[in-house]
Design an enzyme around this catalytic site. Structure first.
Site, mmCIF file in Angstrom:
data_model
loop_
_atom_site.group_PDB
_atom_site.id
_atom_site.type_symbol
_atom_site.label_atom_id
_atom_site.label_comp_id
_atom_site.label_asym_id
_atom_site.label_seq_id
_atom_site.Cartn_x
_atom_site.Cartn_y
_atom_site.Cartn_z
ATOM 1 N N HIS A 242 -21.219 -18.406 -7.404
ATOM 2 C CA HIS A 242 -21.467 -18.561 -8.840
ATOM 3 C C HIS A 242 -22.710 -19.443 -9.004
ATOM 4 C CE1 HIS A 242 -17.690 -16.651 -10.092
ATOM 5 N NE2 HIS A 242 -17.220 -17.165 -8.976
ATOM 6 N N ASN B 235 -20.599 -13.856 -14.204
ATOM 7 C CA ASN B 235 -19.902 -14.522 -15.329
ATOM 8 C C ASN B 235 -20.722 -15.708 -15.835
ATOM 9 O OD1 ASN B 235 -19.372 -15.881 -12.909
ATOM 10 N ND2 ASN B 235 -17.414 -16.672 -13.614
ATOM 11 N N HIS C 283 -11.510 -9.389 -8.962
ATOM 12 C CA HIS C 283 -10.815 -10.679 -9.020
ATOM 13 C C HIS C 283 -9.382 -10.309 -9.391
ATOM 14 C CE1 HIS C 283 -10.211 -14.941 -10.533
ATOM 15 N NE2 HIS C 283 -9.264 -14.294 -11.183
ATOM 16 N N ASN D 116 -9.197 -21.042 -8.672
ATOM 17 C CA ASN D 116 -8.540 -19.785 -8.982
ATOM 18 C C ASN D 116 -9.068 -18.694 -8.054
ATOM 19 O OD1 ASN D 116 -7.278 -17.632 -10.130
ATOM 20 N ND2 ASN D 116 -8.336 -17.735 -12.098
ATOM 21 N N ASP E 66 -16.917 -18.431 -2.797
ATOM 22 C CA ASP E 66 -16.531 -18.576 -4.209
ATOM 23 C C ASP E 66 -17.071 -19.906 -4.755
ATOM 24 O OD1 ASP E 66 -15.471 -18.032 -6.698
ATOM 25 O OD2 ASP E 66 -13.391 -18.418 -6.138
ATOM 26 N N GLY F 164 -12.224 -24.393 -9.920
ATOM 27 C CA GLY F 164 -13.332 -24.129 -9.006
ATOM 28 C C GLY F 164 -13.718 -25.284 -8.117
HETATM 29 ZN ZN LIG Z 1 -12.755 -14.930 -8.818
#
Ligand SMILES: [Zn+2]
Length: 442
Positions: A75, A107, A195, A293, A320, A338
């Site tokens: 991310h 995202n 996901h 998550n 992740d 996270g």
């Molecule tokens: Zn995810």
């Protein structure tokens, strides 16, 4: 952000280093490697090279040289979330972690769901890549705004070079929509990254002593398993569709994946370092980075995921990497989900290797070559080969573990679930073609 200074060197010799490869059962004896114009000239012994011909000689000092890693789930928060991470800070973290290429998740703000936002993200990354030559691939959303209602225009995004689509952060709940997504994957050849989380459960932590202590709603494995089972049923109708399960947290999720692989469906899956290293009982509530998550689960799950990774059922490791500003990581119960992972992935895998839980060839595979092949960049990344651009990481092993500290994190955010854990590996130097970064020894 980075205390290290990159050196641009056109010709150098690395001496006395142990080269770890995908194929060998054990690490080989010390090697000498010559690199010119960023390309590996040869791997030999002392006798193969005339040291005086080399303007720069790097002392390997018995350290281990591995192929630089490839992280297929990051991310980066680009575009639009500069308070969490920037392209520049993300690439610094990758280099400190010995990672040469990554796939970033869509995202963002706005969501990468059309070619305009994609172009915005790519432009930001291109600016940061001057001097930080980490390859960045972009994924795009499956549904507009990741709202799970209307599909994106897959054709235009595929036309723009996107080959991975995901609503990561949320699962696609609607059966009919998921079926249409597989039909599009079948027709256009892209890979769907799921996901796997049936929405609406409200769970925070998997069942554990800490979950009971905090009295927060349980995040059961069934939420993950059910979506994968549903997806594989739909996938069976589209033989050319490609399906990948992100960050598997439960060993039970591996059961339907095992069956689907045996049936010849195009399915792959990954696991994250924190799920390989920690369990729900390890959670420290004074560090909200332990809240992620999917959540950390039981020792049974952790051991099963390790076994799956070693056997090849789990295809590779992905971090992740999910940076957050400290404001949204305050109290455990209300914190955002996270943990970061780019800086620590190799060090965690190395600790698993030192503990005898992961073989060295398999480590090279799951950290570097397998994700590189998955992303379609295996000809450039993921292995150390003569006559190719040299992308590698030199790792030092400390005699005794030293706690992982905030100063070991080089992204913008400092939310790491590995803080204060004694770890023996440290990245000493990263090589990306003509550029190399030597880090202060711990
Ligand atoms: Zn995810």
């Amino acid at each position: 952000v980075s205390p290290s200074i990159p050196l641009n060197v056109s010709k150098y010799l690395i001496k006395n280093v142990t080269v770890a490869k995908q194929t060998q059962a054990q690490a080989e004896p010390a090697r000498w490697l010559g690199v010119e114009q960023g390309v590996l000239q040869g791997i030999g012994s002392k006798a193969d090279w005339n040291e005086s011909e080399w303007p720069i000689v790097i002392e390997g000092d018995g350290m281990t040289l591995l192929p630089a890693g490839v992280d297929p789930q990051v991310h980066m928060r680009v575009p639009g979330q500069k308070q969490k991470e920037t392209a520049d800070s993300c690439l610094h973290a990758a280099i400190h972690g010995g990672i040469s290429a990554l796939l970033t998740m869509p995202n963002t703000k706005p969501v990468i769901d059309c070619v305009q936002v994609l172009a915005q993200g790519r432009a930001e990354v291109a600016r940061a890549q001057h001097g930080l030559p980490v390859e960045v691939l972009f994924s795009a959303a499956l549904t507009k705004g990741q709202r799970g209602r209307e599909l994106v225009d897959f054709a235009s995004l595929v036309q723009s070079g996107v080959r991975f689509f995901t609503d990561d952060g949320v699962g696609v709940a609607d059966d009919a929509l998921m079926s249409q997504i597989f039909a599009q994957s079948h027709a256009l050849g892209f890979t769907v990254l799921q996901h796997a989380e049936v929405p609406g459960h409200g769970g925070i932590l998997a069942p554990s002593s800490v979950q009971e202590h905090l009295a927060v709603t349980s995040y059961d494995e069934e939420v993950e398993v059910a979506m994968v089972v549903r997806d594989l049923k739909l996938l069976a109708r589209y033989p050319k569709a490609k399906y990948h399960v992100l960050h598997v947290s439960s060993v039970r999720t591996l059961e339907p994946i095992t069956v689907a692989k045996a049936q010849g469906l195009q399915v792959t899956c990954e696991v994250s370092p924190h799920h390989l290293f920690l369990t729900g009982d390890d959670i420290r509530i004074d560090n909200p980075a332990y809240k992620m998550n999917p959540p950390l689960r039981s020792e049974h799950d952790r051991a099963g995921l390790i076994a799956g990774l070693q056997s090849g059922l789990v295809d590779f490791v992905a971090t992740d990497h999910a940076p957050h500003e400290s404001e949204v990581k305050g109290q455990f119960k209300t914190a955002a989900f996270g943990t970061t992972g780019l800086d620590s992935a190799l060090v965690i895998l190395w600790e698993l290797y030192l503990r005898g839980q992961l073989s060295l060839p398999r480590l090279c595979d799951v950290f570097a070559s397998a994700p590189a092949n998955f992303l379609g960049i295996g000809d450039q990344h993921g292995s150390i080969e003569v006559a190719r651009t040299f992308r590698a990481v030199m790792l030092k092993t400390l005699e005794t573990g030293k706690p992982w500290e905030v100063s070991d994190l080089h992204g913008l955010a400092k939310n790491s679930c590995f803080l204060n854990i004694p770890l023996r590996g440290r990245v000493a130097q990263t090589f990306l073609g003509c550029d190399t970064w030597k880090f202060a020894s711990p």
